[in-house]
Scaffold this active site. Structure first.
Site, PDB file in Angstrom:
ATOM      1  N   HIS A 147       0.878  -1.176   0.000  1.00 32.22           N
ATOM      2  CA  HIS A 147       0.000   0.000   0.000  1.00 32.22           C
ATOM      3  C   HIS A 147       0.913   1.222   0.000  1.00 32.22           C
ATOM      4  O   HIS A 147       2.019   1.173   0.565  1.00 32.22           O
ATOM      5  CB  HIS A 147      -0.835  -0.049   1.283  1.00 32.22           C
ATOM      6  CG  HIS A 147      -1.912   0.974   1.406  1.00 32.22           C
ATOM      7  ND1 HIS A 147      -1.645   2.279   1.726  1.00 32.22           N
ATOM      8  CD2 HIS A 147      -3.256   0.884   1.277  1.00 32.22           C
ATOM      9  CE1 HIS A 147      -2.784   2.954   1.796  1.00 32.22           C
ATOM     10  NE2 HIS A 147      -3.779   2.126   1.520  1.00 32.22           N
ATOM     11  N   ASP A 223       3.039  -4.289   8.343  1.00 28.94           N
ATOM     12  CA  ASP A 223       1.794  -3.528   8.199  1.00 28.94           C
ATOM     13  C   ASP A 223       0.636  -4.528   8.303  1.00 28.94           C
ATOM     14  O   ASP A 223       0.416  -5.334   7.401  1.00 28.94           O
ATOM     15  CB  ASP A 223       1.825  -2.832   6.831  1.00 28.94           C
ATOM     16  CG  ASP A 223       0.518  -2.147   6.478  1.00 28.94           C
ATOM     17  OD1 ASP A 223      -0.445  -2.242   7.254  1.00 28.94           O
ATOM     18  OD2 ASP A 223       0.469  -1.529   5.393  1.00 28.94           O
ATOM     19  N   GLN A 226      -4.439  -5.279   6.823  1.00 35.93           N
ATOM     20  CA  GLN A 226      -5.365  -6.224   6.195  1.00 35.93           C
ATOM     21  C   GLN A 226      -5.316  -7.606   6.834  1.00 35.93           C
ATOM     22  O   GLN A 226      -5.937  -8.541   6.329  1.00 35.93           O
ATOM     23  CB  GLN A 226      -5.081  -6.327   4.685  1.00 35.93           C
ATOM     24  CG  GLN A 226      -5.269  -5.025   3.937  1.00 35.93           C
ATOM     25  CD  GLN A 226      -6.698  -4.491   4.028  1.00 35.93           C
ATOM     26  OE1 GLN A 226      -7.646  -5.247   4.256  1.00 35.93           O
ATOM     27  NE2 GLN A 226      -6.860  -3.188   3.866  1.00 35.93           N
ATOM     28  N   LYS A 249     -10.258  -0.453  10.565  1.00 36.08           N
ATOM     29  CA  LYS A 249     -10.338  -1.699   9.796  1.00 36.08           C
ATOM     30  C   LYS A 249     -10.617  -2.892  10.712  1.00 36.08           C
ATOM     31  O   LYS A 249     -10.735  -4.021  10.270  1.00 36.08           O
ATOM     32  CB  LYS A 249      -9.044  -1.908   9.016  1.00 36.08           C
ATOM     33  CG  LYS A 249      -8.802  -0.810   7.981  1.00 36.08           C
ATOM     34  CD  LYS A 249      -7.598  -1.089   7.139  1.00 36.08           C
ATOM     35  CE  LYS A 249      -7.123   0.129   6.377  1.00 36.08           C
ATOM     36  NZ  LYS A 249      -7.972   0.479   5.242  1.00 36.08           N
ATOM     37  N   CYS A 389      -4.789   2.472  -3.536  1.00 33.16           N
ATOM     38  CA  CYS A 389      -3.510   2.972  -2.981  1.00 33.16           C
ATOM     39  C   CYS A 389      -2.394   1.959  -3.192  1.00 33.16           C
ATOM     40  O   CYS A 389      -1.529   1.793  -2.314  1.00 33.16           O
ATOM     41  CB  CYS A 389      -3.631   3.333  -1.507  1.00 33.16           C
ATOM     42  SG  CYS A 389      -4.814   4.624  -1.185  1.00 33.16           S
TER      43      CYS A 389
HETATM   44  N1  PLP Z   1      -1.734  -0.483   4.694  1.00 31.47           N
HETATM   45  C1  PLP Z   1      -2.645  -1.240   4.077  1.00 31.47           C
HETATM   46  C2  PLP Z   1      -2.272  -2.609   3.589  1.00 31.47           C
HETATM   47  C3  PLP Z   1      -3.942  -0.757   3.898  1.00 31.47           C
HETATM   48  O1  PLP Z   1      -4.860  -1.516   3.284  1.00 31.47           O
HETATM   49  C4  PLP Z   1      -4.264   0.536   4.373  1.00 31.47           C
HETATM   50  C5  PLP Z   1      -5.609   1.114   4.149  1.00 31.47           C
HETATM   51  O2  PLP Z   1      -6.331   0.699   3.265  1.00 31.47           O
HETATM   52  C6  PLP Z   1      -3.282   1.282   5.027  1.00 31.47           C
HETATM   53  C7  PLP Z   1      -2.033   0.752   5.172  1.00 31.47           C
HETATM   54  C8  PLP Z   1      -3.569   2.634   5.593  1.00 31.47           C
HETATM   55  O3  PLP Z   1      -4.307   2.478   6.766  1.00 31.47           O
HETATM   56  P1  PLP Z   1      -4.846   3.733   7.611  1.00 31.47           P
HETATM   57  O4  PLP Z   1      -6.143   4.136   7.000  1.00 31.47           O
HETATM   58  O5  PLP Z   1      -5.043   3.213   8.995  1.00 31.47           O
HETATM   59  O6  PLP Z   1      -3.798   4.770   7.550  1.00 31.47           O
END
Ligand code: PLP
Length: 433
Positions: A147, A223, A226, A249, A389
């Site tokens: 992302h 991260d 997901q 999420k 993204c």
């Molecule tokens: N990383 C991943 C894999 C994501 O899917 C997302 C959001 O869709 C993010 C980071 C960003 O998350 P946040 O909205 O908590 O900043």
């Protein structure tokens, strides 16, 4: 929830699933087509159970006060809610409370690490910050499946310090290709990867990546945006150094997130945002900072949201993350079979329901993803459209955008059927077969 499970890894019974669904008021909403909305956009943001909505309101109704300040009852109750939530998240992910830094989302958590390393590289911080310094000749490794939140901050850090950015590449179906682990060279200082791709749903093989990083003395950031609402996540067992989490999420409110970091690393990190609530002492000339986690929590925090996030974690814990994962496996299989059975549809990512979660991105021959989304919305099926993204990953698949269906603990097989039916109407709507 009605019945209890005899085996923790068993999928929910239909009765249990119906009871879970009743906890989510938004599932009773009808859409533009007049039917109940089938929500397949949990990867973007999850829906919230009533207890979470109530917890946020209850904080404001009964306990609202500034944390860590003053001696009045409401201040004490707000502080207790804030710190109890820290302990709840720590327990949920297998860490300890002093290793949890509140942020406003996962993106901020990644940026805190990147900026702290950048600040250390400019000579900021105490003697321990020297271990974090990077510069020309050093390397940061990500993957092509990230992302933008876990790519752009590292590009920026490299631009700031002169370090180089390298990446693990992908197999044709979009999994991280372990044959490219050689990107983790002895010059590597940090490896930052996603636990699960927000496009392909593929689960990252964390262990070999952590081993490769350990072999060269590099840190690992994971991260979990997901994964943490779909699978059990234990930061200790995963062996990583940092992990980021996103409340919205995980059935929790927007505006809250967290960075988990190994204590000695957080202690070595210079502050990023500075100001109130993170200082031990201030004179007109200089400031002494608090220890982590407060060192990284400058200014007022989203206290009501953090308190309600703890309620969401309790709710997920009561469902049982093993059972959430088992349910998601059933749904993932049905989603993959159903979506790939529609003529003209291409799934981006692994076609089998193995080592993946219920996130399925797809394209429809000759139809722009935005049009796919609109036709499906007319049938009250909500999917996400765009690049999610993750532009480099879309480029890898040779497309600019896709549609994405992502599941939740509330998803039913009937909903999968409605999604597949709506999808099967898309091409005929645009004059295709
Ligand atoms: N990383 C991943 C894999 C994501 O899917 C997302 C959001 O869709 C993010 C980071 C960003 O998350 P946040 O909205 O908590 O900043």
């Amino acid at each position: 929830m009605g019945e209890t499970a005899s085996a923790p890894e068993r999928d929910f019974t239909r009765r249990e699933l119906d009871a879970i669904r009743r906890d989510f008021p938004i599932l009773a909403r009808t859409g533009r087509g007049g039917r109940p909305i089938v929500y397949f956009d949990s990867s973007a943001t999850s829906q919230k159970p009533e207890c979470v909505i109530d917890a946020e309101a209850e904080f404001y109704r009964l306990h609202n006060g500034a944390v860590h300040r003053g001696t009045h009852l409401l201040g004490d109750e707000a502080t207790a809610a804030y710190e109890d939530a820290r302990a709840t998240l720590a327990d949920f992910i297998g860490g300890s409370p002093e290793e949890i830094v509140w942020t406003k989302n996962a993106t901020e958590g990644i940026n805190v690490v990147a900026y702290a390393i950048g600040n250390a590289s400019e000579g900021r911080g105490g003697a321990e910050a020297r271990r974090l310094r990077i510069g020309p000749g050093d390397r940061i490794v990500v993957s092509r499946a990230e992302h933008h939140a876990n790519l752009v901050p590292w590009q920026e850090l490299c631009a700031r310090t002169g370090a180089e950015l390298a990446w693990l590449d992908l197999t044709p179906d979009g999994r991280i290709d372990l044959d490219t682990l050689s990107a983790i060279t002895p010059a590597t200082r940090l490896v930052a990867v996603t636990h699960v791709s927000n496009v392909t749903g593929a689960i990252t093989p964390v262990e070999p990546i952590v081993n490769a990083a350990r072999d060269v003395g590099a840190m690992v950031l994971l991260d979990t945006c997901q994964s943490s609402a779909h699978l059990p996540v234990d930061v200790g067992a995963l062996g990583v150094d940092f992990a980021v989490f996103s409340s919205h999420k995980m059935l929790g409110p927007t505006g809250a997130g967290a960075l988990w970091g190994r204590r000695e690393l957080l202690e070595a990190m210079p502050p990023v945002l500075t100001g109130g609530s993170m200082i031990a002492d201030v004179t007109m000339e200089r400031t002494e900072y608090m220890a982590p986690p407060e060192r990284f929590e400058a200014g007022s925090q989203p206290v009501a949201q953090i308190a309600a996030w703890a309620t969401a974690l309790g709710y997920l814990g009561d469902l049982g993350m093993d059972r959430v994962a088992a349910h998601e496996e059933t749904i993932t299989r049905a989603l993959l079979e159903g979506i790939s059975s529609v003529p003209g549809v291409r799934v981006l990512g692994p076609a089998q329901a193995v080592d993946r979660v219920g996130v399925v991105s797809f394209t429809v021959d000759g139809v722009h993803p935005h049009d796919v989304g609109q036709v499906m919305d007319a049938e009250d099926v909500a999917v996400r459209v765009g690049h999610h993204c993750a532009l480099p990953l879309h480029s890898f698949f040779g497309v600019r955008a896709s549609a994405r269906a992502s599941a939740a603990p509330t998803t039913t097989l009937d909903e999968v059927e409605r999604l597949v039916t709506a999808l099967s109407h898309v091409r005929s709507y645009f004059g295709g077969m």
